[in-house]
Design a protein around this motif. Structure first.
Motif, PDB file in Angstrom:
ATOM      1  N   SER A 266     -42.658  82.801  22.698  1.00 33.14           N
ATOM      2  CA  SER A 266     -41.984  83.583  21.660  1.00 33.14           C
ATOM      3  C   SER A 266     -40.721  84.256  22.181  1.00 33.14           C
ATOM      4  CB  SER A 266     -42.938  84.640  21.094  1.00 33.14           C
ATOM      5  OG  SER A 266     -43.341  85.543  22.101  1.00 33.14           O
ATOM      6  N   ASP A 267     -40.558  84.300  23.503  1.00 34.31           N
ATOM      7  CA  ASP A 267     -39.350  84.848  24.120  1.00 34.31           C
ATOM      8  C   ASP A 267     -38.489  83.754  24.754  1.00 34.31           C
ATOM      9  OD1 ASP A 267     -40.075  87.534  23.557  1.00 34.31           O
ATOM     10  OD2 ASP A 267     -41.389  87.552  25.318  1.00 34.31           O
ATOM     11  N   ALA A 268     -38.847  82.509  24.548  1.00 34.98           N
ATOM     12  CA  ALA A 268     -38.231  81.417  25.295  1.00 34.98           C
ATOM     13  C   ALA A 268     -37.017  80.834  24.599  1.00 34.98           C
ATOM     14  CB  ALA A 268     -39.259  80.310  25.536  1.00 34.98           C
ATOM     15  N   TYR A 269     -36.089  80.380  25.410  1.00 32.76           N
ATOM     16  CA  TYR A 269     -34.863  79.706  24.988  1.00 32.76           C
ATOM     17  C   TYR A 269     -35.042  78.218  25.265  1.00 32.76           C
ATOM     18  CZ  TYR A 269     -29.780  80.120  24.039  1.00 32.76           C
ATOM     19  OH  TYR A 269     -28.516  80.075  23.501  1.00 32.76           O
ATOM     20  N   LEU A 270     -34.954  77.389  24.238  1.00 39.15           N
ATOM     21  CA  LEU A 270     -35.290  75.965  24.284  1.00 39.15           C
ATOM     22  C   LEU A 270     -34.064  75.109  23.990  1.00 39.15           C
ATOM     23  CD1 LEU A 270     -37.281  73.430  23.921  1.00 39.15           C
ATOM     24  CD2 LEU A 270     -37.481  74.202  21.535  1.00 39.15           C
ATOM     25  N   SER A 271     -33.977  73.950  24.657  1.00 37.60           N
ATOM     26  CA  SER A 271     -32.908  73.001  24.354  1.00 37.60           C
ATOM     27  C   SER A 271     -33.433  71.577  24.390  1.00 37.60           C
ATOM     28  CB  SER A 271     -31.770  73.134  25.377  1.00 37.60           C
ATOM     29  OG  SER A 271     -30.766  72.151  25.165  1.00 37.60           O
ATOM     30  N   THR A 272     -32.816  70.722  23.590  1.00 36.17           N
ATOM     31  CA  THR A 272     -33.048  69.283  23.657  1.00 36.17           C
ATOM     32  C   THR A 272     -31.690  68.599  23.649  1.00 36.17           C
ATOM     33  OG1 THR A 272     -34.357  67.451  22.769  1.00 36.17           O
ATOM     34  CG2 THR A 272     -33.203  68.849  21.174  1.00 36.17           C
ATOM     35  N   THR A 273     -31.672  67.266  23.556  1.00 31.30           N
ATOM     36  CA  THR A 273     -30.409  66.532  23.492  1.00 31.30           C
ATOM     37  C   THR A 273     -30.060  66.160  22.068  1.00 31.30           C
ATOM     38  OG1 THR A 273     -30.586  65.674  25.747  1.00 31.30           O
ATOM     39  CG2 THR A 273     -29.193  64.452  24.232  1.00 31.30           C
ATOM     40  N   ASP A 274     -30.971  65.485  21.368  1.00 24.00           N
ATOM     41  CA  ASP A 274     -30.689  64.999  20.011  1.00 24.00           C
ATOM     42  C   ASP A 274     -31.976  65.053  19.201  1.00 24.00           C
ATOM     43  OD1 ASP A 274     -29.726  63.733  17.738  1.00 24.00           O
ATOM     44  OD2 ASP A 274     -29.881  61.727  18.597  1.00 24.00           O
ATOM     45  N   LEU A 275     -31.983  65.822  18.146  1.00 24.07           N
ATOM     46  CA  LEU A 275     -33.187  65.962  17.333  1.00 24.07           C
ATOM     47  C   LEU A 275     -33.631  64.623  16.756  1.00 24.07           C
ATOM     48  CD1 LEU A 275     -35.346  67.708  15.987  1.00 24.07           C
ATOM     49  CD2 LEU A 275     -33.699  68.186  14.152  1.00 24.07           C
ATOM     50  N   ASN A 276     -32.689  63.783  16.370  1.00 25.94           N
ATOM     51  CA  ASN A 276     -33.048  62.503  15.760  1.00 25.94           C
ATOM     52  C   ASN A 276     -33.851  61.607  16.701  1.00 25.94           C
ATOM     53  OD1 ASN A 276     -31.801  63.096  13.315  1.00 25.94           O
ATOM     54  ND2 ASN A 276     -29.827  62.310  13.998  1.00 25.94           N
ATOM     55  N   SER A 277     -33.636  61.748  17.993  1.00 29.03           N
ATOM     56  CA  SER A 277     -34.366  60.903  18.941  1.00 29.03           C
ATOM     57  C   SER A 277     -35.868  61.177  18.906  1.00 29.03           C
ATOM     58  CB  SER A 277     -33.836  61.105  20.360  1.00 29.03           C
ATOM     59  OG  SER A 277     -34.084  62.422  20.817  1.00 29.03           O
ATOM     60  N   TRP A 278     -36.262  62.388  18.528  1.00 26.45           N
ATOM     61  CA  TRP A 278     -37.687  62.710  18.468  1.00 26.45           C
ATOM     62  C   TRP A 278     -38.388  61.913  17.372  1.00 26.45           C
ATOM     63  CZ3 TRP A 278     -40.263  65.650  21.995  1.00 26.45           C
ATOM     64  CH2 TRP A 278     -39.462  66.347  22.919  1.00 26.45           C
ATOM     65  N   THR A 279     -37.673  61.613  16.299  1.00 25.15           N
ATOM     66  CA  THR A 279     -38.252  60.797  15.236  1.00 25.15           C
ATOM     67  C   THR A 279     -38.560  59.393  15.731  1.00 25.15           C
ATOM     68  OG1 THR A 279     -37.026  62.046  13.575  1.00 25.15           O
ATOM     69  CG2 THR A 279     -37.875  59.883  12.918  1.00 25.15           C
ATOM     70  N   GLU A 280     -37.649  58.830  16.505  1.00 25.58           N
ATOM     71  CA  GLU A 280     -37.794  57.447  16.953  1.00 25.58           C
ATOM     72  C   GLU A 280     -38.720  57.300  18.152  1.00 25.58           C
ATOM     73  OE1 GLU A 280     -34.971  53.650  18.282  1.00 25.58           O
ATOM     74  OE2 GLU A 280     -34.061  55.570  17.685  1.00 25.58           O
ATOM     75  N   TYR A 281     -38.708  58.264  19.074  1.00 28.38           N
ATOM     76  CA  TYR A 281     -39.378  58.058  20.351  1.00 28.38           C
ATOM     77  C   TYR A 281     -40.610  58.930  20.589  1.00 28.38           C
ATOM     78  CZ  TYR A 281     -35.173  55.448  21.501  1.00 28.38           C
ATOM     79  OH  TYR A 281     -34.141  54.537  21.496  1.00 28.38           O
ATOM     80  N   HIS A 282     -40.818  59.937  19.786  1.00 29.47           N
ATOM     81  CA  HIS A 282     -41.980  60.802  20.038  1.00 29.47           C
ATOM     82  C   HIS A 282     -42.527  61.315  18.716  1.00 29.47           C
ATOM     83  CE1 HIS A 282     -44.503  63.182  22.753  1.00 29.47           C
ATOM     84  NE2 HIS A 282     -44.350  64.184  21.895  1.00 29.47           N
ATOM     85  N   SER A 283     -42.143  62.513  18.339  1.00 30.49           N
ATOM     86  CA  SER A 283     -42.583  63.092  17.072  1.00 30.49           C
ATOM     87  C   SER A 283     -41.652  64.233  16.705  1.00 30.49           C
ATOM     88  CB  SER A 283     -44.018  63.607  17.172  1.00 30.49           C
ATOM     89  OG  SER A 283     -44.336  64.429  16.066  1.00 30.49           O
ATOM     90  N   ARG A 284     -40.923  64.063  15.630  1.00 34.50           N
ATOM     91  CA  ARG A 284     -40.047  65.124  15.153  1.00 34.50           C
ATOM     92  C   ARG A 284     -40.862  66.363  14.786  1.00 34.50           C
ATOM     93  NH1 ARG A 284     -34.913  65.002  12.359  1.00 34.50           N
ATOM     94  NH2 ARG A 284     -34.646  66.786  10.966  1.00 34.50           N
ATOM     95  N   GLU A 285     -42.030  66.147  14.206  1.00 32.71           N
ATOM     96  CA  GLU A 285     -42.883  67.270  13.797  1.00 32.71           C
ATOM     97  C   GLU A 285     -43.352  68.078  15.006  1.00 32.71           C
ATOM     98  OE1 GLU A 285     -43.185  64.157  12.683  1.00 32.71           O
ATOM     99  OE2 GLU A 285     -42.303  64.561  10.707  1.00 32.71           O
ATOM    100  N   LYS A 286     -43.727  67.383  16.080  1.00 35.14           N
ATOM    101  CA  LYS A 286     -44.177  68.087  17.284  1.00 35.14           C
ATOM    102  C   LYS A 286     -43.043  68.909  17.887  1.00 35.14           C
ATOM    103  CE  LYS A 286     -48.493  66.780  17.542  1.00 35.14           C
ATOM    104  NZ  LYS A 286     -49.597  67.762  17.442  1.00 35.14           N
ATOM    105  N   TYR A 287     -41.843  68.330  17.905  1.00 35.94           N
ATOM    106  CA  TYR A 287     -40.727  69.092  18.457  1.00 35.94           C
ATOM    107  C   TYR A 287     -40.425  70.309  17.591  1.00 35.94           C
ATOM    108  CZ  TYR A 287     -36.380  70.597  20.426  1.00 35.94           C
ATOM    109  OH  TYR A 287     -35.414  71.382  21.008  1.00 35.94           O
ATOM    110  N   LEU A 288     -40.492  70.158  16.278  1.00 38.53           N
ATOM    111  CA  LEU A 288     -40.243  71.296  15.398  1.00 38.53           C
ATOM    112  C   LEU A 288     -41.335  72.359  15.542  1.00 38.53           C
ATOM    113  CD1 LEU A 288     -38.854  69.547  12.198  1.00 38.53           C
ATOM    114  CD2 LEU A 288     -37.594  70.758  13.991  1.00 38.53           C
ATOM    115  N   ASP A 289     -42.558  71.931  15.872  1.00 36.45           N
ATOM    116  CA  ASP A 289     -43.606  72.911  16.196  1.00 36.45           C
ATOM    117  C   ASP A 289     -43.199  73.731  17.418  1.00 36.45           C
ATOM    118  OD1 ASP A 289     -45.219  72.093  14.105  1.00 36.45           O
ATOM    119  OD2 ASP A 289     -46.486  70.800  15.357  1.00 36.45           O
ATOM    120  N   LEU A 290     -42.610  73.047  18.399  1.00 37.47           N
ATOM    121  CA  LEU A 290     -42.148  73.758  19.595  1.00 37.47           C
ATOM    122  C   LEU A 290     -40.996  74.699  19.248  1.00 37.47           C
ATOM    123  CD1 LEU A 290     -42.248  74.228  22.648  1.00 37.47           C
ATOM    124  CD2 LEU A 290     -40.771  72.212  22.924  1.00 37.47           C
ATOM    125  N   VAL A 291     -40.086  74.235  18.419  1.00 37.31           N
ATOM    126  CA  VAL A 291     -38.985  75.090  17.951  1.00 37.31           C
ATOM    127  C   VAL A 291     -39.528  76.355  17.297  1.00 37.31           C
ATOM    128  CG1 VAL A 291     -37.127  75.260  16.245  1.00 37.31           C
ATOM    129  CG2 VAL A 291     -37.318  73.216  17.686  1.00 37.31           C
TER     130      VAL A 291
END
Length: 261
Positions: A155-180
């Motif tokens: 809840s105090d963390a600063y998070l970064s990724t490269t490209d949100l769209n890549s999560w849809t193709e290669y992992h899970s956009r929903e899981k990444y948004l849960d992390l967000v």
């Protein structure tokens, strides 16, 4: 500073970075920059190939028995000593005139990164590390030792990724948004930049669902030597498993839990 066991290798990595910077800074924003598309549709410039060729030439003379794996010319880092190269990490930025790009150089020994050098000349920054000897950065203010943040709650963390769209193709956009949703603040600094920001303590988590070995080999040793933790998205401490997660260590297991599919 001395680096027991890797003084000569780190000195060589510095020499390689100097050679790369001379080429990339001369070609940045050049009007005659030649651009092609690789089979995966990612861009490659004449600067990318010139840098890798220059580094390979130096390595052929200085370390003739070492293998080389590079983004543009291929190779293998499966066994023994191997140099893993990304001549320009952030080629899209390089092409668009955005100064956030770098040359990434790593020495891997029997599959483990032991020396990492990241040079971003337009930022005036370098980051480096060697196994067992800490991580460092330099800029106009001098050289300093790196240390990850002390943040212990997402809840105090600063998070970064490269490209949100890549999560849809290669992992899970929903899981990444849960992390967000679990984190305090998010950005997309991307590429080498967010991994070294984790090593500096400016970021707490950098997650990528798709990477190549040359994208993160140098980052792995820099992050871990700064006191952080590096793994793929399944928790294996590997730079060559196709994904990457850098954290300050305290948050790592919680992030893995959220991203688990």
């Amino acid at each position: 500073m001395t680096v027991p066991g890797y003084e000569d290798d780190l000195a060589l990595a510095t020499r390689l970075a100097d050679a790369a910077d001379a080429i990339t800074t001369a070609r940045f924003r050049a009007l005659d920059l030649a651009v092609e598309r690789k089979p995966d549709r990612t861009p490659v410039t004449d600067a990318d190939t010139a840098v890798e060729d220059a580094i390979r030439s130096v390595l052929a003379e200085a370390r003739p028995d070492d293998a080389v794996l590079g983004e543009e010319r291929g190779g293998s880092a499966a066994t023994g000593r191997a140099w893993v190269l990304d001549p320009i990490d952030g080629t899209k930025n390089f092409l668009r005139g955005v100064p956030v790009w770098a040359t990434l150089i790593a020495l891997v020994s029997d599959g483990d990164p032991v020396v990492g050098m990241i040079s971003a000349p337009l930022l005036g920054r370098r980051w480096w590390a060697a196994s067992g000897s800490g991580a460092f950065s330099s800029d106009s203010a001098g050289t300093r030792r790196l240390s990850v943040s002390g943040v212990s709650s997402l809840s105090d963390a600063y998070l970064s990724t490269t490209d949100l769209n890549s999560w849809t193709e290669y992992h899970s956009r929903e899981k990444y948004l849960d992390l967000v949703d679990a984190c305090w603040e998010t950005r997309a600094f991307g590429d080498f930049w967010h991994h070294v920001l984790v090593a500096e303590g400016a970021l707490d988590v950098a997650a990528e669902c798709i990477v190549n070995p040359w994208d993160v080999a140098a980052a792995q040793v820099i992050v871990t030597e700064a006191g952080g933790r590096f793994s793929d998205l399944d928790g294996a401490g590997r730079y060559d498993n196709g994904s990457a997660l850098s954290t300050n260590g305290r948050l790592h297991d919680e992030v893995l839990r959220i991203l688990k599919r």
